[in-house]
Every structure is written in structure tokens, then in C-alpha cells.
Motif scaffolding. Structure first.
Motif, PDB file in Angstrom:
ATOM      1  N   UNK A 262      -0.684  26.991  -7.447  1.00 37.07           N
ATOM      2  CA  UNK A 262       0.324  27.519  -8.367  1.00 37.07           C
ATOM      3  C   UNK A 262       1.404  26.472  -8.640  1.00 37.07           C
ATOM      4  N   UNK A 263       1.917  25.865  -7.573  1.00 36.17           N
ATOM      5  CA  UNK A 263       3.004  24.898  -7.746  1.00 36.17           C
ATOM      6  C   UNK A 263       2.554  23.624  -8.450  1.00 36.17           C
ATOM      7  N   UNK A 264       1.322  23.196  -8.170  1.00 38.09           N
ATOM      8  CA  UNK A 264       0.816  22.001  -8.839  1.00 38.09           C
ATOM      9  C   UNK A 264       0.568  22.262 -10.322  1.00 38.09           C
ATOM     10  N   UNK A 265       0.002  23.407 -10.625  1.00 35.71           N
ATOM     11  CA  UNK A 265      -0.248  23.766 -12.025  1.00 35.71           C
ATOM     12  C   UNK A 265       1.076  23.949 -12.774  1.00 35.71           C
ATOM     13  N   UNK A 266       2.024  24.598 -12.130  1.00 31.60           N
ATOM     14  CA  UNK A 266       3.338  24.810 -12.755  1.00 31.60           C
ATOM     15  C   UNK A 266       4.005  23.486 -13.082  1.00 31.60           C
ATOM     16  N   UNK A 267       3.865  22.494 -12.185  1.00 30.22           N
ATOM     17  CA  UNK A 267       4.537  21.209 -12.364  1.00 30.22           C
ATOM     18  C   UNK A 267       3.826  20.299 -13.354  1.00 30.22           C
ATOM     19  N   UNK A 268       2.481  20.350 -13.371  1.00 30.24           N
ATOM     20  CA  UNK A 268       1.738  19.350 -14.154  1.00 30.24           C
ATOM     21  C   UNK A 268       0.740  19.928 -15.144  1.00 30.24           C
ATOM     22  N   UNK A 269       0.451  21.230 -15.013  1.00 33.16           N
ATOM     23  CA  UNK A 269      -0.585  21.827 -15.855  1.00 33.16           C
ATOM     24  C   UNK A 269      -1.984  21.514 -15.360  1.00 33.16           C
ATOM     25  N   UNK A 270      -2.065  20.855 -14.176  1.00 36.34           N
ATOM     26  CA  UNK A 270      -3.350  20.446 -13.632  1.00 36.34           C
ATOM     27  C   UNK A 270      -3.451  20.837 -12.161  1.00 36.34           C
ATOM     28  N   UNK A 271      -4.680  20.817 -11.640  1.00 37.27           N
ATOM     29  CA  UNK A 271      -4.894  21.032 -10.210  1.00 37.27           C
ATOM     30  C   UNK A 271      -5.956  20.067  -9.720  1.00 37.27           C
ATOM     31  N   UNK A 272      -5.657  19.387  -8.612  1.00 39.33           N
ATOM     32  CA  UNK A 272      -6.626  18.475  -8.009  1.00 39.33           C
ATOM     33  C   UNK A 272      -7.112  19.063  -6.689  1.00 39.33           C
ATOM     34  N   UNK A 273      -8.416  19.177  -6.548  1.00 36.96           N
ATOM     35  CA  UNK A 273      -9.048  19.683  -5.340  1.00 36.96           C
ATOM     36  C   UNK A 273      -9.657  18.537  -4.558  1.00 36.96           C
ATOM     37  N   UNK A 274      -9.945  18.792  -3.287  1.00 34.16           N
ATOM     38  CA  UNK A 274     -10.622  17.779  -2.486  1.00 34.16           C
ATOM     39  C   UNK A 274     -12.057  17.604  -2.973  1.00 34.16           C
ATOM     40  N   UNK A 275     -12.444  16.362  -3.113  1.00 35.76           N
ATOM     41  CA  UNK A 275     -13.830  16.036  -3.440  1.00 35.76           C
ATOM     42  C   UNK A 275     -14.705  16.336  -2.233  1.00 35.76           C
ATOM     43  N   UNK A 276     -15.938  16.756  -2.480  1.00 29.43           N
ATOM     44  CA  UNK A 276     -16.870  17.005  -1.381  1.00 29.43           C
ATOM     45  C   UNK A 276     -17.418  15.685  -0.850  1.00 29.43           C
ATOM     46  N   UNK A 277     -17.461  15.569   0.464  1.00 32.41           N
ATOM     47  CA  UNK A 277     -18.089  14.412   1.112  1.00 32.41           C
ATOM     48  C   UNK A 277     -19.327  14.864   1.884  1.00 32.41           C
ATOM     49  N   UNK A 278     -19.820  16.029   1.493  1.00 31.63           N
ATOM     50  CA  UNK A 278     -21.017  16.613   2.096  1.00 31.63           C
ATOM     51  C   UNK A 278     -22.025  16.868   0.973  1.00 31.63           C
ATOM     52  N   UNK A 279     -23.202  16.249   1.038  1.00 30.84           N
ATOM     53  CA  UNK A 279     -24.170  16.389  -0.061  1.00 30.84           C
ATOM     54  C   UNK A 279     -24.643  17.823  -0.298  1.00 30.84           C
ATOM     55  N   UNK A 280     -24.409  18.714   0.657  1.00 31.89           N
ATOM     56  CA  UNK A 280     -24.829  20.102   0.481  1.00 31.89           C
ATOM     57  C   UNK A 280     -23.873  20.900  -0.395  1.00 31.89           C
ATOM     58  N   UNK A 281     -22.703  20.319  -0.673  1.00 33.76           N
ATOM     59  CA  UNK A 281     -21.691  21.038  -1.444  1.00 33.76           C
ATOM     60  C   UNK A 281     -21.210  20.176  -2.609  1.00 33.76           C
ATOM     61  N   UNK A 282     -21.095  20.790  -3.775  1.00 32.45           N
ATOM     62  CA  UNK A 282     -20.557  20.089  -4.937  1.00 32.45           C
ATOM     63  C   UNK A 282     -19.045  19.968  -4.816  1.00 32.45           C
ATOM     64  N   UNK A 283     -18.432  19.118  -5.629  1.00 36.63           N
ATOM     65  CA  UNK A 283     -16.980  19.002  -5.630  1.00 36.63           C
ATOM     66  C   UNK A 283     -16.370  20.352  -6.004  1.00 36.63           C
ATOM     67  N   UNK A 284     -15.467  20.843  -5.142  1.00 39.25           N
ATOM     68  CA  UNK A 284     -14.865  22.153  -5.377  1.00 39.25           C
ATOM     69  C   UNK A 284     -15.746  23.297  -4.928  1.00 39.25           C
ATOM     70  N   UNK A 285     -16.948  22.992  -4.465  1.00 36.50           N
ATOM     71  CA  UNK A 285     -17.881  24.020  -4.024  1.00 36.50           C
ATOM     72  C   UNK A 285     -17.755  24.365  -2.552  1.00 36.50           C
ATOM     73  N   UNK A 286     -16.802  23.712  -1.865  1.00 37.74           N
ATOM     74  CA  UNK A 286     -16.515  24.082  -0.478  1.00 37.74           C
ATOM     75  C   UNK A 286     -16.087  25.552  -0.464  1.00 37.74           C
TER      76      UNK A 286
END
Length: 321
Positions: free
Chosen positions: A189-213
Motif C-alpha cells: 500500500x505504501x509503495x503504491x501510494x508513493x510511486x504508483x508501483x510495487x516491486x516484489x522479490x524475484x524468485x530464486x527457486x526454479x519451482x516458483x515464478x517471480x511473484x509466485x512465492x
């Protein structure tokens, strides 16, 4: 009287609000009240007394005859803290003091455990007591919670009713003070409010897509409903999971936050910080069958419904529960 430790914190103050809604006003708030950033959590709530956590043991000795129930929710919850002595004092030792007092004075108690006890999930997410000694938490916070669970299970003297709740990823109002330890929804909420964007952690596990954690995200109001149920139930003692039983992705969470804010989605990814990458959980999901088996039948709030309520009714207007 109903005692709530950690009453100035996120979950504790929510429970006080829930008890007030049910007409329970003779509540004793126990906490370290020196932090001004937590004061708004209990402003406007009805309670009978505030007791500093350092003097609570003496207070309980003198007033136990008036106490009906104890909710022990106070704890040091910083997963990035690695001073074991702090956890030994505030989580393990303090909880043992409360347990022993409840045994001595014949008081029922519900206490906060944590899904952090499950570590990487190598033993699954069942709250079967037989599994608890095998668990390997990933940090001193998780160790302290598991150490107390293990200790409680082998005590020859136990309160006539007790329940330990393994909180999964709790989110909701009254977490303004939690800084880095606040929920991902709060940070989104706070990141979107400040920038209009949200950055999530990238996956470093091949079983999960980025944001699929995936995590089991549980709304704090549902958690308080369960605690209220247990206060009235007072049988079937033991350790219980406290999630929803349905894991959801961080992408699901972030999309729900954008929608609740009525902002167009703009989601990017950054590398998971190196200091937590090796101990990052990619999946948690509570097995809720034990709680259901003792008669708790209420549905859990969906992620979309919980995020919408939290964002629209609390975060946007800056309100507390």
C-alpha cells in the motif's frame, strides 16, 4: 477480568477491539507502554487497567482471583533479531512464567506461537503434536516459539485449558508501528501510494515464478474470531495452526492491493536480499483440520475481501481498529 499481554501491539490491540465489540470491557492491558508509536492502537478502546509487563507477575499474584481468562500475545517478533538472550527472556522465559502462574491460579490461557516454527516446511505444516519436536526454525525468533511449544507439551502440570496458536502471515489494521516486520500488504500500500508501483522479490527457486512465492495470509479479524471462540470453548487443549488453509501468491496479494486502491497495476521485481535468500520460505499453508475438528466452523476471509477491507477502511483513511 480478561488479561491481554501485548495489548499495545498489532494482534493484541485487535483482540481488545474484538472483545469490546462483544461487550467485554473489563480488560487488563499488559505491555511495554513506553513506545509512543503504539499508543494509538489502544486509544478509544474500553479497558479497566494498564499494567507494565515488568510488574505483571506481581499484579497477577495480587489480582488473580478476579481474572477469568489470559491471552498471552506479547512477544519479541523481530525475525531479523539474532540476540538469543532477548528471545530467551521475552519469549521463552516470560511465557513460562505466565504458564506456571495460570497453573497455580487455575486460569485458562491462549498464547501466540508462530508458523516460523515450521522452518523450511520440510516436515509439512501439520499441527500434530508429534511433529513439533522435529521442527527446525530458521531464526532465533522461530526457535523461541518452538522451544516454548515443546516445553508446554511435556509439562506435568498444565492449565485446565490452554491453546497455542501458530500464527501464519497475519495482516490487517493496527500494524502501523511494525516497520520492516509489517505485512506485505502494508508495504505494498505504501509503495503504491508513493510511486504508483510495487516491486516484489524475484524468485530464486526454479519451482516458483517471480511473484509466485506462496504464503497463507490470514486476516487479523479472523484470528481474533478464533481466539474469541476458544475463550468460550475452553476444552480440547493443544497447539493449533492459525491460517486459512489456502496459500496464495504474492502476485495475488499485490493485484488485490492495486484493485482496492483503484490504481492501475505496475508490478516489478528485485532480487531477494542476500542475507535472507537462503532462508526464504517459498510456500506455507496451514493444515486447519484440527481447529475444524473441535467445532470452529466459521469461514475465513478471502485474500481479496481482507485486502479490500484493510485498505479501504483502515489504510486509506488512516484509521485504527
Amino acid at each position: 477480568m480478561i488479561v491481554v499481554t501485548g495489548a499495545a501491539g498489532f494482534i493484541g490491540s485487535g483482540l481488545v477491539a474484538r472483545l469490546n465489540l462483544e461487550g467485554y470491557n473489563d480488560i487488563v492491558l499488559v505491555d511495554d507502554f513506553s513506545r509512543a508509536d503504539k499508543n494509538k492502537n489502544f486509544e478509544g478502546k474500553t479497558y479497566s487497567e494498564m499494567v507494565d509487563r515488568e510488574t505483571f507477575h506481581t499484579w497477577l499474584q495480587e489480582n488473580h482471583a478476579q481474572v477469568e481468562f489470559v491471552f498471552h500475545l506479547g512477544a519479541r517478533t523481530n525475525t531479523a533479531e539474532f540476540d538469543k538472550a532477548i528471545f530467551d527472556k521475552l519469549n521463552l522465559g516470560y511465557s513460562q512464567m505466565i504458564w506456571n502462574a495460570c497453573v497455580e491460579y487455575g486460569l485458562p490461557v491462549v498464547y501466540a506461537s508462530s508458523a516460523a516454527t515450521y522452518g523450511m516446511g520440510e516436515h509439512g505444516y501439520s499441527d500434530d503434536h508429534a511433529i513439533i519436536p522435529q521442527l527446525k526454525p530458521l531464526n532465533p525468533y522461530g526457535d523461541s516459539k518452538n522451544d516454548f511449544d515443546k516445553w508446554a507439551l511435556v509439562q506435568p502440570k498444565q492449565p485446565f485449558f490452554w491453546a497455542g496458536l501458530k500464527f501464519f502471515n497475519v495482516y490487517g489494521p493496527n500494524e502501523f508501528h511494525k516497520s520492516r516486520m509489517a505485512s506485505v500488504i502494508f508495504h505494498s500500500y505504501n509503495q503504491i501510494k508513493a510511486s504508483g508501483k510495487m516491486k516484489l522479490f524475484r524468485s530464486h527457486n526454479p519451482k516458483f515464478s517471480d511473484g509466485g512465492q506462496m504464503r497463507d495470509f490470514v486476516y487479523v479479524k479472523d484470528l481474533c474470531d478464533v481466539m474469541f471462540f476458544l475463550m468460550l470453548h475452553r476444552k480440547d487443549s493443544g497447539i493449533y495452526n492459525m491460517g486459512t488453509g489456502k496459500a496464495r501468491t504474492f502476485l495475488d496479494l499485490t493485484k488485490a492491493t492495486f484493485k482496492a486502491m483503484d490504481v492501475a497495476e505496475d508490478i516489478g521485481f528485485v532480487d531477494t536480499p542476500a542475507d535472507i535468500r537462503d532462508k526464504y520460505q517459498y510456500f506455507t499453508e496451514a493444515d486447519m483440520s484440527k481447529l475444524r475438528s473441535i467445532g470452529y466452523a466459521e469461514p475465513f476471509t478471502s485474500l481479496e475481501e481482507g485486502v479490500a477491507d484493510y485498505v479501504k477502511n483502515y489504510l486509506i483513511p488512516g484509521k485504527y481498529w
